[in-house]
Design an enzyme around this catalytic site. Structure first.
Site, PDB file in Angstrom:
ATOM      1  N   LYS A  64       0.800  -1.201   0.024  1.00 20.63           N
ATOM      2  CA  LYS A  64       0.119  -0.166  -0.086  1.00 20.63           C
ATOM      3  C   LYS A  64       0.772   1.037  -0.086  1.00 20.63           C
ATOM      4  O   LYS A  64       1.410   1.682   0.826  1.00 20.63           O
ATOM      5  CB  LYS A  64      -1.026   0.174   1.328  1.00 20.63           C
ATOM      6  N   ASP A  66       1.700   5.813   0.274  1.00 20.73           N
ATOM      7  CA  ASP A  66       1.022   6.153   0.901  1.00 20.73           C
ATOM      8  C   ASP A  66       1.668   7.862   0.134  1.00 20.73           C
ATOM      9  O   ASP A  66       2.502   8.486  -0.103  1.00 20.73           O
ATOM     10  CB  ASP A  66       1.504   6.372   2.475  1.00 20.73           C
ATOM     11  N   GLU A 206       2.677   1.456   5.296  1.00 22.76           N
ATOM     12  CA  GLU A 206       1.400   1.741   5.592  1.00 22.76           C
ATOM     13  C   GLU A 206       0.965   0.530   5.546  1.00 22.76           C
ATOM     14  O   GLU A 206      -0.166   0.354   6.661  1.00 22.76           O
ATOM     15  CB  GLU A 206       0.954   2.623   4.648  1.00 22.76           C
TER      16      GLU A 206
END
Length: 347
Positions: A64, A66, A206
């Protein structure tokens, strides 16, 4: 024994050059192969938050990232980079735009996340914001990299109704893995979801994203994509701040609110995550929004200044208290209106 046959001579005089037959004019009654119109804008597919990774071979796993969600539109007229809210930010990401022009494709729409990476290879939202000049800034970010993770339109074809596996296959041919350019492939990682999440958290990332390999591309939060976070990070409205003579920018704590139905409710404060520069910029913007009475009930606060709830802060936090307040919160930056600065909605 039969003699080998001689090659047949070309059906023309030997001293004349070889030429193809003259083209016949196209029959105007015969239509061209129709192409799908390129969408002007696509509302993105959003990931649904889950506490644990899903199980099974149907789920593709990625890191993921960011940053800012972007759609990169490529056509003969040029490159257009749109934010999640549909705002044209082509000029603010010149390196990404230049790299998009070099991709070996005539028409395409790429879906991805723009980020700026730290020395450990982690995307850092704060660094991305600083590279753009802060919230409301107009600076160009030459450091930003687009991590491309989906392909929605390709060579005249709208492929959103094609399953993810096929879309990824085309994307990998367009953006090869392992590149160091301004557009890079967000690679699928072949690992158990629980193991990958643990490794991601150990490296300060993240979290991870899980995507249904058989799913089509559907705008909104339908559950085809899932996000599992190491640390929670969401947007909260700033409703005021407590003053300090010692802290950066004179800000002791930001006062935050979330949505609950049609109202805003107070969810506590955050006093860490600022540096001298970000606190000064934040204080300047907040002081333009000062109001006499708080827009939400924050309880009794000393030295509090209340503002209109127009600024949305990205806040990292570990958990919630039993009375609905954020625990171990840290300020990451301000979300841009152009990036659909949505406020966290409480159950």
């Amino acid at each position: 024994m039969t003699k080998p046959s001689k090659p047949k001579p070309l059906l023309q005089d030997a001293d004349k050059p070889v030429r193809s037959r003259p083209r016949k004019p196209r029959n105007l009654a015969q239509p061209n192969l129709p192409l799908d119109p390129m969408p002007d804008r696509v509302d993105p597919c959003l990931a649904l938050l889950k506490p644990k990774p899903p199980k099974g071979p149907q789920w593709a796993l990625e890191v993921k990232w960011d940053g800012y969600r972007l759609a990169v539109h490529i056509d003969p007229s040029g490159v257009h980079i749109l934010t999640r809210g549909g705002h044209n930010w082509t000029d603010r990401f010149p390196a990404i735009a230049a790299e998009a022009r070099r991709l070996p494709v005539a028409t395409a729409v790429l879906d991805g996340e723009a980020g700026v990476f730290d020395e450990h290879g982690r995307s850092d939202f704060g660094r991305l914001q600083q590279s753009l000049g802060g919230r409301g800034g107009k600076r160009m970010s030459r450091e930003a990299v687009l991590m491309a993770f989906d392909l929605l339109y390709f060579d005249g074809r709208d492929i959103r109704q094609t399953e993810l596996t096929s879309r990824r296959h085309l994307l990998e041919g367009l953006v090869p893995a392992g590149g160091e350019e301004a557009i890079r492939l967000s690679e699928e990682i072949d690992a158990d979801g629980d193991v990958l999440l643990r490794i991601a958290c150990e490296h300060g990332l993240e979290g991870i994203i899980a995507k249904d390999r058989n799913s089509t591309y559907r705008s909104g939060r339908g559950g085809e994509w899932l996000k599992i976070k190491c640390i929670q990070s969401d947007g909260f409205a700033i409703v005021g701040y407590e003053k300090s003579t010692a802290a950066f920018g004179g800000i002791a704590r930001l006062l935050l609110a979330a949505r609950k139905g049609d109202e805003l409710v107070y969810v506590g404060g955050v006093g860490t995550g600022f540096n001298e520069r970000s606190a000064a910029e934040l204080r300047e913007q907040m002081d333009k929004l000062i109001i006499g009475k708080p827009s939400v009930d924050t309880g009794r606060k000393r030295n509090a200044v209340f503002i209109r709830p127009e600024l949305v802060a990205e806040i990292e936090y570990r958990a919630w208290t039993h009375d609905g307040k954020l625990r171990h919160a840290a300020f990451k930056g301000l979300r841009e209106v152009q990036d659909e600065a949505t406020v966290y909605e409480m159950e």
